[in-house]
Structures are given as structure tokens and as C-alpha cells.
Scaffold this motif. Structure first.
Motif, PDB file in Angstrom:
ATOM      1  N   GLU A  49       0.834  -1.206   0.000  1.00  0.00           N
ATOM      2  CA  GLU A  49       0.000   0.000   0.000  1.00  0.00           C
ATOM      3  C   GLU A  49       0.870   1.257   0.000  1.00  0.00           C
ATOM      4  O   GLU A  49       0.480   2.291  -0.522  1.00  0.00           O
ATOM      5  N   ARG A  50       2.046   1.135   0.619  1.00  0.00           N
ATOM      6  CA  ARG A  50       3.006   2.234   0.663  1.00  0.00           C
ATOM      7  C   ARG A  50       4.296   1.752   0.014  1.00  0.00           C
ATOM      8  O   ARG A  50       4.833   0.721   0.379  1.00  0.00           O
ATOM      9  N   ARG A  51       4.782   2.495  -0.969  1.00  0.00           N
ATOM     10  CA  ARG A  51       6.010   2.111  -1.678  1.00  0.00           C
ATOM     11  C   ARG A  51       7.224   2.428  -0.804  1.00  0.00           C
ATOM     12  O   ARG A  51       7.314   3.503  -0.221  1.00  0.00           O
ATOM     13  N   VAL A  52       8.157   1.493  -0.725  1.00  0.00           N
ATOM     14  CA  VAL A  52       9.364   1.648   0.099  1.00  0.00           C
ATOM     15  C   VAL A  52      10.462   2.263  -0.754  1.00  0.00           C
ATOM     16  O   VAL A  52      10.778   1.756  -1.828  1.00  0.00           O
ATOM     17  N   ASP A  53      11.052   3.365  -0.277  1.00  0.00           N
ATOM     18  CA  ASP A  53      12.165   3.960  -1.024  1.00  0.00           C
ATOM     19  C   ASP A  53      13.495   3.393  -0.508  1.00  0.00           C
ATOM     20  O   ASP A  53      13.527   2.650   0.471  1.00  0.00           O
ATOM     21  N   ILE A  54      14.567   3.729  -1.163  1.00  0.00           N
ATOM     22  CA  ILE A  54      15.869   3.128  -0.860  1.00  0.00           C
ATOM     23  C   ILE A  54      16.374   3.493   0.532  1.00  0.00           C
ATOM     24  O   ILE A  54      17.002   2.670   1.205  1.00  0.00           O
ATOM     25  N   VAL A  55      16.078   4.684   0.996  1.00  0.00           N
ATOM     26  CA  VAL A  55      16.503   5.087   2.342  1.00  0.00           C
ATOM     27  C   VAL A  55      15.752   4.258   3.385  1.00  0.00           C
ATOM     28  O   VAL A  55      16.342   3.757   4.349  1.00  0.00           O
ATOM     29  N   GLU A  56      14.447   4.083   3.157  1.00  0.00           N
ATOM     30  CA  GLU A  56      13.654   3.266   4.074  1.00  0.00           C
ATOM     31  C   GLU A  56      14.130   1.812   4.037  1.00  0.00           C
ATOM     32  O   GLU A  56      14.245   1.158   5.078  1.00  0.00           O
ATOM     33  N   LEU A  57      14.418   1.316   2.833  1.00  0.00           N
ATOM     34  CA  LEU A  57      14.888  -0.060   2.697  1.00  0.00           C
ATOM     35  C   LEU A  57      16.178  -0.272   3.474  1.00  0.00           C
ATOM     36  O   LEU A  57      16.351  -1.304   4.124  1.00  0.00           O
ATOM     37  N   SER A  58      17.071   0.694   3.430  1.00  0.00           N
ATOM     38  CA  SER A  58      18.335   0.547   4.161  1.00  0.00           C
ATOM     39  C   SER A  58      18.080   0.453   5.666  1.00  0.00           C
ATOM     40  O   SER A  58      18.798  -0.263   6.376  1.00  0.00           O
ATOM     41  N   LYS A  59      17.044   1.140   6.156  1.00  0.00           N
ATOM     42  CA  LYS A  59      16.696   1.055   7.581  1.00  0.00           C
ATOM     43  C   LYS A  59      16.130  -0.317   7.922  1.00  0.00           C
ATOM     44  O   LYS A  59      16.475  -0.902   8.950  1.00  0.00           O
ATOM     45  N   PHE A  60      15.250  -0.839   7.056  1.00  0.00           N
ATOM     46  CA  PHE A  60      14.728  -2.192   7.278  1.00  0.00           C
ATOM     47  C   PHE A  60      15.875  -3.200   7.263  1.00  0.00           C
ATOM     48  O   PHE A  60      15.943  -4.097   8.108  1.00  0.00           O
ATOM     49  N   ALA A  61      16.787  -3.065   6.302  1.00  0.00           N
ATOM     50  CA  ALA A  61      17.910  -3.993   6.173  1.00  0.00           C
ATOM     51  C   ALA A  61      18.760  -3.990   7.444  1.00  0.00           C
ATOM     52  O   ALA A  61      19.193  -5.049   7.911  1.00  0.00           O
ATOM     53  N   GLU A  62      18.979  -2.821   8.001  1.00  0.00           N
ATOM     54  CA  GLU A  62      19.776  -2.710   9.223  1.00  0.00           C
ATOM     55  C   GLU A  62      19.072  -3.410  10.386  1.00  0.00           C
ATOM     56  O   GLU A  62      19.695  -4.172  11.127  1.00  0.00           O
ATOM     57  N   ILE A  63      17.784  -3.177  10.533  1.00  0.00           N
ATOM     58  CA  ILE A  63      17.013  -3.803  11.615  1.00  0.00           C
ATOM     59  C   ILE A  63      17.014  -5.320  11.472  1.00  0.00           C
ATOM     60  O   ILE A  63      17.178  -6.056  12.450  1.00  0.00           O
ATOM     61  N   TYR A  64      16.849  -5.810  10.244  1.00  0.00           N
ATOM     62  CA  TYR A  64      16.756  -7.248   9.997  1.00  0.00           C
ATOM     63  C   TYR A  64      18.119  -7.912   9.798  1.00  0.00           C
ATOM     64  O   TYR A  64      18.190  -9.118   9.581  1.00  0.00           O
ATOM     65  N   GLU A  65      19.175  -7.103   9.865  1.00  0.00           N
ATOM     66  CA  GLU A  65      20.552  -7.601   9.696  1.00  0.00           C
ATOM     67  C   GLU A  65      20.697  -8.383   8.391  1.00  0.00           C
ATOM     68  O   GLU A  65      21.196  -9.512   8.362  1.00  0.00           O
ATOM     69  N   ARG A  66      20.241  -7.751   7.316  1.00  0.00           N
ATOM     70  CA  ARG A  66      20.318  -8.316   5.970  1.00  0.00           C
ATOM     71  C   ARG A  66      20.942  -7.281   5.044  1.00  0.00           C
ATOM     72  O   ARG A  66      20.720  -6.083   5.224  1.00  0.00           O
ATOM     73  N   PRO A  67      21.668  -7.726   4.029  1.00  0.00           N
ATOM     74  CA  PRO A  67      22.136  -6.762   3.024  1.00  0.00           C
ATOM     75  C   PRO A  67      20.948  -6.298   2.177  1.00  0.00           C
ATOM     76  O   PRO A  67      19.976  -7.050   2.009  1.00  0.00           O
ATOM     77  N   VAL A  68      21.013  -5.098   1.670  1.00  0.00           N
ATOM     78  CA  VAL A  68      19.941  -4.585   0.805  1.00  0.00           C
ATOM     79  C   VAL A  68      19.710  -5.538  -0.369  1.00  0.00           C
ATOM     80  O   VAL A  68      18.567  -5.758  -0.790  1.00  0.00           O
ATOM     81  N   SER A  69      20.770  -6.156  -0.854  1.00  0.00           N
ATOM     82  CA  SER A  69      20.641  -7.075  -1.989  1.00  0.00           C
ATOM     83  C   SER A  69      19.708  -8.243  -1.696  1.00  0.00           C
ATOM     84  O   SER A  69      19.055  -8.766  -2.604  1.00  0.00           O
ATOM     85  N   TYR A  70      19.585  -8.637  -0.432  1.00  0.00           N
ATOM     86  CA  TYR A  70      18.668  -9.726  -0.050  1.00  0.00           C
ATOM     87  C   TYR A  70      17.235  -9.393  -0.497  1.00  0.00           C
ATOM     88  O   TYR A  70      16.524 -10.246  -1.013  1.00  0.00           O
ATOM     89  N   PHE A  71      16.829  -8.160  -0.274  1.00  0.00           N
ATOM     90  CA  PHE A  71      15.456  -7.740  -0.564  1.00  0.00           C
ATOM     91  C   PHE A  71      15.194  -7.646  -2.065  1.00  0.00           C
ATOM     92  O   PHE A  71      14.057  -7.699  -2.503  1.00  0.00           O
ATOM     93  N   LEU A  72      16.258  -7.502  -2.811  1.00  0.00           N
ATOM     94  CA  LEU A  72      16.135  -7.377  -4.277  1.00  0.00           C
ATOM     95  C   LEU A  72      16.303  -8.723  -4.972  1.00  0.00           C
ATOM     96  O   LEU A  72      16.228  -8.805  -6.194  1.00  0.00           O
ATOM     97  N   GLY A  73      16.524  -9.765  -4.196  1.00  0.00           N
ATOM     98  CA  GLY A  73      16.676 -11.099  -4.758  1.00  0.00           C
ATOM     99  C   GLY A  73      18.001 -11.290  -5.463  1.00  0.00           C
ATOM    100  O   GLY A  73      18.131 -12.122  -6.336  1.00  0.00           O
TER     101      GLY A  73
END
Length: 76
Positions: A49-73
Motif C-alpha cells: 500500500e506504501r512504496r518503500v524507497d531506498i533510504v527506508e529499505l536501508s533502515k529495514f535492512a539494518e534492523i533485519y541484519e540483511r544486506p539490501v541485496s537480499y530484498f532485491l533477490g
């Protein structure tokens, strides 16, 4: 017009975003608190419902201890 949140690629991203949270053992509320946002923010991000931008994605990645590349497959 913005990019669709309904593309196959974005749907796959949303699955990974939710999976990373669940694998981290965190609730939407816990993530929202870490981000300084309401729980509905995390819910809307995960549902598309809400599009995630790259800055927000980097925050999620930090919280989940994942590289940003994980979310992009892109992770092997």
C-alpha cells in the motif's frame, strides 16, 4: 506515474521484506518502534500500500541484519 507496486518483482520484494521480519522474530510494532513510525507504516510497506524507497529499505535492512541485496533477490 510512479512504478506499480503490483509488478512481479515488487511482489517478490514484499515477500522478502515480510520474511526478513518474521525470521528476525520481530512484530510489526517492534519494527515500527525502532523506525519511529506507527505500526500501520510497517503494515502498509509490507502490503504494498506504501512504496518503500531506498533510504527506508536501508533502515529495514539494518534492523533485519540483511544486506539490501537480499530484498532485491540478488543474494546468492
Amino acid at each position: 506515474m510512479g512504478a506499480s507496486t503490483h509488478s512481479d518483482e515488487y511482489q517478490e520484494f514484499l515477500k522478502r521484506l515480510r520474511a526478513a521480519r518474521l525470521e528476525s522474530g520481530l512484530t510489526q510494532l517492534e519494527v515500527a518502534n525502532r523506525l519511529g513510525e506507527p505500526q500501520s507504516y510497517v503494515s502498509k510497506c509490507e502490503s504494498g500500500e506504501r512504496r518503500v524507497d531506498i533510504v527506508e529499505l536501508s533502515k529495514f535492512a539494518e534492523i533485519y541484519e540483511r544486506p539490501v541485496s537480499y530484498f532485491l533477490g540478488k543474494e546468492n
